[in-house]
Design a protein around this motif. Sequence first.
Motif, PDB file in Angstrom:
ATOM      1  N   GLY A 119       0.820  -1.167   0.198  1.00 52.98           N
ATOM      2  CA  GLY A 119      -0.060  -0.052  -0.034  1.00 52.98           C
ATOM      3  C   GLY A 119       0.745   1.195  -0.012  1.00 52.98           C
ATOM      4  O   GLY A 119       2.042   1.180  -0.309  1.00 52.98           O
ATOM      5  N   LEU A 120       0.394   2.170   0.542  1.00 49.34           N
ATOM      6  CA  LEU A 120       0.647   3.657   0.262  1.00 49.34           C
ATOM      7  C   LEU A 120       1.862   4.149   1.314  1.00 49.34           C
ATOM      8  O   LEU A 120       1.861   3.701   2.559  1.00 49.34           O
ATOM      9  CB  LEU A 120      -0.276   4.645   0.551  1.00 49.34           C
ATOM     10  N   GLU A 121       2.886   4.635   1.091  1.00 46.33           N
ATOM     11  CA  GLU A 121       3.948   5.339   2.146  1.00 46.33           C
ATOM     12  C   GLU A 121       4.340   4.231   2.781  1.00 46.33           C
ATOM     13  O   GLU A 121       4.240   4.504   4.151  1.00 46.33           O
ATOM     14  CB  GLU A 121       3.534   6.584   2.858  1.00 46.33           C
ATOM     15  N   SER A 122       4.959   3.147   2.272  1.00 47.80           N
ATOM     16  CA  SER A 122       5.452   1.981   3.073  1.00 47.80           C
ATOM     17  C   SER A 122       6.769   2.566   3.986  1.00 47.80           C
ATOM     18  O   SER A 122       6.803   1.806   5.102  1.00 47.80           O
ATOM     19  CB  SER A 122       5.805   1.125   2.023  1.00 47.80           C
ATOM     20  N   TRP A 123       7.226   3.333   3.734  1.00 49.96           N
ATOM     21  CA  TRP A 123       8.481   3.916   4.698  1.00 49.96           C
ATOM     22  C   TRP A 123       7.725   4.541   5.893  1.00 49.96           C
ATOM     23  O   TRP A 123       8.418   4.270   6.903  1.00 49.96           O
ATOM     24  CB  TRP A 123       9.346   4.938   3.848  1.00 49.96           C
ATOM     25  N   VAL A 158      16.834   0.803   8.650  1.00 51.35           N
ATOM     26  CA  VAL A 158      16.424   2.055   9.291  1.00 51.35           C
ATOM     27  C   VAL A 158      17.297   2.338  10.300  1.00 51.35           C
ATOM     28  O   VAL A 158      17.745   1.716  11.327  1.00 51.35           O
ATOM     29  CB  VAL A 158      14.905   1.474   9.816  1.00 51.35           C
ATOM     30  N   LEU A 159      17.693   3.529  10.198  1.00 54.67           N
ATOM     31  CA  LEU A 159      18.781   4.461  11.247  1.00 54.67           C
ATOM     32  C   LEU A 159      18.146   5.093  12.426  1.00 54.67           C
ATOM     33  O   LEU A 159      17.042   5.789  12.146  1.00 54.67           O
ATOM     34  CB  LEU A 159      19.713   5.123  10.412  1.00 54.67           C
ATOM     35  N   PRO A 160      18.910   5.276  13.262  1.00 57.54           N
ATOM     36  CA  PRO A 160      18.447   6.089  14.584  1.00 57.54           C
ATOM     37  C   PRO A 160      18.206   7.324  14.193  1.00 57.54           C
ATOM     38  O   PRO A 160      19.136   7.857  13.240  1.00 57.54           O
ATOM     39  CB  PRO A 160      19.411   5.913  15.674  1.00 57.54           C
ATOM     40  N   GLY A 161      17.024   8.112  14.351  1.00 57.06           N
ATOM     41  CA  GLY A 161      16.743   9.712  13.940  1.00 57.06           C
ATOM     42  C   GLY A 161      16.234   9.500  12.507  1.00 57.06           C
ATOM     43  O   GLY A 161      16.084  10.695  12.150  1.00 57.06           O
ATOM     44  N   ASP A 162      16.145   8.578  11.880  1.00 55.64           N
ATOM     45  CA  ASP A 162      15.368   8.485  10.583  1.00 55.64           C
ATOM     46  C   ASP A 162      13.888   9.428  10.429  1.00 55.64           C
ATOM     47  O   ASP A 162      13.401   9.046  11.352  1.00 55.64           O
ATOM     48  CB  ASP A 162      15.186   7.148   9.842  1.00 55.64           C
ATOM     49  N   THR A 163      14.106  10.239   9.663  1.00 57.76           N
ATOM     50  CA  THR A 163      12.554  10.702   9.353  1.00 57.76           C
ATOM     51  C   THR A 163      11.811   9.949   8.192  1.00 57.76           C
ATOM     52  O   THR A 163      12.513   9.189   7.599  1.00 57.76           O
ATOM     53  CB  THR A 163      12.817  12.369   9.067  1.00 57.76           C
TER      54      THR A 163
END
Length: 193
Positions: A119-123, A158-163
């Motif tokens: 689906g949408l916006e998987s990140w 996925v890194l710490p602080g990721d937006t």
Amino acid sequence: MVLGVLGSGSGSNMQAILDAIDAGTLDARIGIVLSDQPGAFILTRARQCGIETGVIDCRGFRTKFPDEAQAEIAARLQAAKVELVCLAGFMRLVKRPLLDAFPDRILNIHPALLPAFPGLESWKQALAAGVAETGCTVHFVDAGMDTGPIILQERVPVLPGDTPESLHARIQVAEHRLYPAAITRVQMHLQGT
Ligand code: GRF
């Protein structure tokens, strides 16, 4: 092999396919680029490269891909001698009659390790779930939402602080490697090599 690309947005994946063709790592050409968004940058990029473009008339529907439009697009792709259809950021669900016109010849790139986060916006889904790793997937398109057989995947941490933005940008770098590689894999399979 002649490719047809369908996209709704910036077209960075289409650009990655073009770059792979230019670099000689993908033996193909893009015959036509079609978008449901007349102002999409993917169309500008394609025109700048001298590629035939077209706008998909979705009859005023915001998200639906009406059957009549799918039939028109199938005919347009066939007229351009397209052998493999690549969805690259195309935001409408493909169904019959497009699937019937190109059986097992429509690919999609999805920004997650399917079957996780369809689906949408998987990140954003990945960030909300708190996973340590996500990625991207190239798969064959079937009538479901991001459900077809998987061709290739690449993992992305996925890194710490990721937006949402930083994670999506890292996934897109992987996408740009993955899509040309997946097309080559399908091409080798179709050519029996
Ligand atoms: C990519 O992240 C792709 O996975 C998703 O939509 C985005 C398209 O980006 N389906 P672009 O138009 O190729 O830059």
